[in-house]
Design an enzyme around this catalytic site. Structure first.
Site, PDB file in Angstrom:
ATOM      1  N   LYS A  15      -3.349   0.662   8.995  1.00 31.12           N
ATOM      2  CA  LYS A  15      -3.611  -0.103   7.825  1.00 31.12           C
ATOM      3  C   LYS A  15      -2.120  -0.877   7.491  1.00 31.12           C
ATOM      4  O   LYS A  15      -1.109  -0.417   7.174  1.00 31.12           O
ATOM      5  CB  LYS A  15      -3.920   0.467   6.628  1.00 31.12           C
ATOM      6  CG  LYS A  15      -4.933  -0.311   5.712  1.00 31.12           C
ATOM      7  CD  LYS A  15      -5.049   0.352   4.220  1.00 31.12           C
ATOM      8  CE  LYS A  15      -6.253   1.540   4.832  1.00 31.12           C
ATOM      9  NZ  LYS A  15      -6.594   2.350   3.553  1.00 31.12           N
TER      10      LYS A  15
ATOM     11  N   GLU B 110      -9.836   0.620  -5.834  1.00 27.16           N
ATOM     12  CA  GLU B 110     -10.630   0.913  -4.775  1.00 27.16           C
ATOM     13  C   GLU B 110     -10.378   2.603  -4.320  1.00 27.16           C
ATOM     14  O   GLU B 110      -9.290   2.890  -4.260  1.00 27.16           O
ATOM     15  CB  GLU B 110     -10.350   0.175  -3.500  1.00 27.16           C
ATOM     16  CG  GLU B 110     -10.600  -1.522  -3.893  1.00 27.16           C
ATOM     17  CD  GLU B 110     -10.954  -2.349  -2.867  1.00 27.16           C
ATOM     18  OE1 GLU B 110     -10.818  -1.889  -1.656  1.00 27.16           O
ATOM     19  OE2 GLU B 110     -10.938  -3.641  -2.920  1.00 27.16           O
TER      20      GLU B 110
ATOM     21  N   HIS C 120     -14.655  -3.908   8.587  1.00 23.80           N
ATOM     22  CA  HIS C 120     -14.147  -3.393   7.156  1.00 23.80           C
ATOM     23  C   HIS C 120     -14.017  -4.334   6.096  1.00 23.80           C
ATOM     24  O   HIS C 120     -13.333  -4.423   5.274  1.00 23.80           O
ATOM     25  CB  HIS C 120     -12.661  -3.158   7.523  1.00 23.80           C
ATOM     26  CG  HIS C 120     -12.335  -1.870   8.526  1.00 23.80           C
ATOM     27  ND1 HIS C 120     -12.948  -0.621   8.241  1.00 23.80           N
ATOM     28  CD2 HIS C 120     -11.723  -2.067   9.762  1.00 23.80           C
ATOM     29  CE1 HIS C 120     -12.604  -0.197   9.768  1.00 23.80           C
ATOM     30  NE2 HIS C 120     -11.975  -0.964  10.437  1.00 23.80           N
TER      31      HIS C 120
ATOM     32  N   LYS D  51       0.778  -1.180  -0.129  1.00 24.68           N
ATOM     33  CA  LYS D  51      -0.059  -0.148   0.027  1.00 24.68           C
ATOM     34  C   LYS D  51       0.761   1.539  -0.078  1.00 24.68           C
ATOM     35  O   LYS D  51       0.364   2.254  -0.624  1.00 24.68           O
ATOM     36  CB  LYS D  51      -0.872  -0.172   1.111  1.00 24.68           C
ATOM     37  CG  LYS D  51      -2.260  -1.143   1.039  1.00 24.68           C
ATOM     38  CD  LYS D  51      -2.955  -0.841   2.263  1.00 24.68           C
ATOM     39  CE  LYS D  51      -4.272  -1.700   1.855  1.00 24.68           C
ATOM     40  NZ  LYS D  51      -3.985  -3.139   1.511  1.00 24.68           N
TER      41      LYS D  51
ATOM     42  N   ARG E 152      -6.371  -8.307  -9.391  1.00 25.61           N
ATOM     43  CA  ARG E 152      -7.079  -9.487  -9.374  1.00 25.61           C
ATOM     44  C   ARG E 152      -8.590  -9.149  -9.683  1.00 25.61           C
ATOM     45  O   ARG E 152      -8.989  -8.072  -9.429  1.00 25.61           O
ATOM     46  CB  ARG E 152      -6.844 -10.709  -8.318  1.00 25.61           C
ATOM     47  CG  ARG E 152      -7.369 -10.151  -6.932  1.00 25.61           C
ATOM     48  CD  ARG E 152      -6.952 -10.878  -5.869  1.00 25.61           C
ATOM     49  NE  ARG E 152      -6.840 -10.191  -4.605  1.00 25.61           N
ATOM     50  CZ  ARG E 152      -8.026  -9.939  -3.970  1.00 25.61           C
ATOM     51  NH1 ARG E 152      -9.382 -10.112  -4.558  1.00 25.61           N
ATOM     52  NH2 ARG E 152      -8.128  -9.264  -2.787  1.00 25.61           N
TER      53      ARG E 152
END
Length: 564
Positions: A46, A163, A123, A4, A181
């Site tokens: 995260k 996203e 989440h 990320k 994916r």
């Protein structure tokens, strides 16, 4: 793109909007906490390599930051073998919108529009829809083009999902992550675009060009996907494990001309294991518009019948009935905001439900179900309507929500009954059948025709009807209760599901208060903190770290209180 922190740096260079935060290499607690204070609470913690809601925690204030960081790190290490964390500003009440992108080896890129995945718990998504409701064509084009820029920035080939967090009011969007994916929810995109994305993957992998380019793609209708999970929504969506004692469909997907899909990998008799995700099935529907698609989703949810373990089907049905959800006022805190509507206080069952349950129990005693003998192979339970000088009558006790209800049936012959319950007397005419191991009952109650299916599991009667599943306990007879083992108390610290002891936070002799953390368990790659059910002094911790414990195991024992 799987890391990320790296992906956000790349996206910023590619002109994709991102949320500012700390994505650095210094992973000391002091540095992460200092960056969180600089960003301003609340913050999202995260995992660098996270996904599926694992390794994510929200720290609402500085006081809880280290505890949430520690929890996120443990869960991330278990799931991904890495505990590096990033810290970002937590956007409250956002929408979660993602874009399906595709690229080939010839430099072609397309976006197949967006999906809204805002309604979540822990989440993790439970219901998805496409296209995202209530956004303008300008926003749709902008977020789609941003997703394509993200794919182009890394020369991506194949199917990917980009996203975004979408501001619910201003419709500004920010990059969150890219999943390299197809996603679980890709069928809703297939439904609205008329494409087969798995076939696209194979064609692209074989070196072919994309089957369609951007100008060829159109949105047609609306689609929903509901994820059926083995979990207990009323217990904070606690995942479950166990046997699928009964699983059947009250509808034939083939009869819907491709507008209903049931995607599953289990069948009746299979076990939902603690070692894997507890998803049982995906129910996917398409309609001409959002309202018709939502009505169809509700219908197939109530026709998907499971017993043996808790599921979220009734919750999903309640979600379909919620006025705010029907109006598409969705965001990631939707469940929390509407918790009183989605989990209303439980009142008594309806007279109709009690009547159908009592009638079902009556016929289950005498009809062979699932190819076997009748439920109760006792000649005195083989009830016929003929009696000399009086009509046959029986009183059935049914328990629901902690209360016991008496239902009196009086047979008047030819499948007709007079029924007394909840202070009412009803006239009922019944016909029955057996299908897929279930008793099918057609009951005309005071002129209203109702259909239900029933299955008996130990002392539980599961009644599947149009409004969802209602489960009744058939109370044990008094002598059976006296012989039964004494139930464990509600004030004991027990494992809510099978799992592994990850961390022990107390020791013998330690005084704890109600709500203090006692033990951390890992189950289905998620972390669960078992808290003290009452105040007291710890006598014994029953297990060591690393031990697998079955559901219901007592984890911690208290000292017996001394009388003064």
């Amino acid at each position: 793109m799987g890391i990320k922190s790296t992906s956000k740096t790349l996206m910023e260079k590619a002109g994709v909007p991102i949320i500012q935060g700390y994505h650095g290499d210094d992973q000391s607690v002091g540095r992460l906490k200092a960056e969180a204070k600089k960003i301003g609470f609340p913050v999202m913690i995260k995992a660098f390599r996270g996904g599926g809601g694992k390794g994510m925690r929200v720290a609402m204030n500085e006081a809880e930051f280290e505890q949430q960081l520690d929890s996120a790190k443990r869960e991330s290490m278990k799931s991904f073998g890495d505990d590096a964390m990033l810290v970002e500003k937590y956007v409250q009440r956002p929408r979660h919108v993602e874009v399906q992108v595709f690229g080939d080896h010839h430099g072609n890129y397309v976006y197949l529009f967006e999906r809204d995945c805002s309604v979540q718990r822990r989440h993790q998504k439970i219901i998805e829809e496409a296209p995202a409701p209530g956004i303008s064509e300008e926003t749709r084009r902008s977020i789609g083009e941003a997703a394509v820029r993200a794919a182009q920035a890394v020369d991506y080939v194949g199917a990917g999902t980009v996203e975004f967090i979408l501001d619910s009011d201003r419709h500004e969007f920010f990059f969150m992550e890219m999943n390299t994916r197809l996603q679980v929810e890709h069928p809703v995109t297939e439904m609205i675009t008329g494409t087969d994305l798995v076939a696209w993957q194979l064609k692209v992998a074989a070196g072919e060009r994309l089957p369609l380019l951007q100008n060829d793609l159109r949105i047609r209708g609306h689609s929903f996907e509901a994820r059926v999970y083995a979990e207990n929504p009323e217990d904070n969506f606690m995942p479950g494990a166990g046997p699928l004692t009964h699983l059947s469909l009250d509808f034939d997907p083939a009869s819907f001309d491709g507008t209903v899909r049931v995607e599953t990998g289990v069948r009746q008799g299979d076990q939902v294991s603690v070692h894997y995700d507890p998803m049982i099935a995906k129910l996917v529907v398409w309609g001409e518009d959002r309202s018709s698609a939502l009505r169809k989703l509700r219908s197939v949810l109530t026709g998907y019948h499971i017993s043996g373990l808790s599921t979220n089907i009734n919750f999903l049905t309640s979600l379909c009935d919620n006025a705010s959800f029907q109006s598409a006022h969705v965001h990631t805190d939707f469940i929390k905001e509407h918790i009183t509507e989605l989990f209303p206080a439980k009142g008594p069952p309806t007279p109709e439900a009690l009547v159908q349950a009592a009638v079902a129990l009556h016929f289950l005693k005498i009809l062979p179900v699932d190819g076997g003998a009748a439920l109760f192979a006792d000649p005195f339970d083989s009830v016929k309507n003929w009696r000399m000088n009086y009509s046959f009558a029986e009183t059935t006790q049914l328990s629901a929500n902690g209360k016991v209800y008496d239902v009196a049936l009086t047979s008047t012959g030819d499948g007709k009954f007079r029924v007394q319950c909840l202070g009412k007397e009803l006239v009922v005419e019944v016909s029955t059948d057996v299908n897929d191991g279930m008793l099918v009952t057609h009951a005309c109650i005071d002129g209203r025709m109702l259909k239900s299916k029933s299955v008996m599991e130990d002392s539980k009667l599961h009644l599947f009807q149009q409004d969802g599943c209602v489960t009744f306990e058939v109370p044990a007879l008094k002598y059976e209760s006296l012989l039964a083992t004494k139930e464990t108390g509600a004030d004991e610290a027990r494992a809510p599901m099978p799992g592994v002891i990850e961390k022990i936070m107390v020791q013998p002799g330690q005084e704890v208060k109600q709500g203090d953390p006692l033990v951390v368990m890992i189950a289905m790659k998620m972390e669960y903190v078992i808290k003290a059910p009452k105040s007291g002094i710890i006598k014994k911790v029953a297990f060591k770290t690393g031990v697998n414990v079955p559901k219901g195991s007592q984890l911690v024992y208290y000292e017996e209180p001394t009388s003064s």
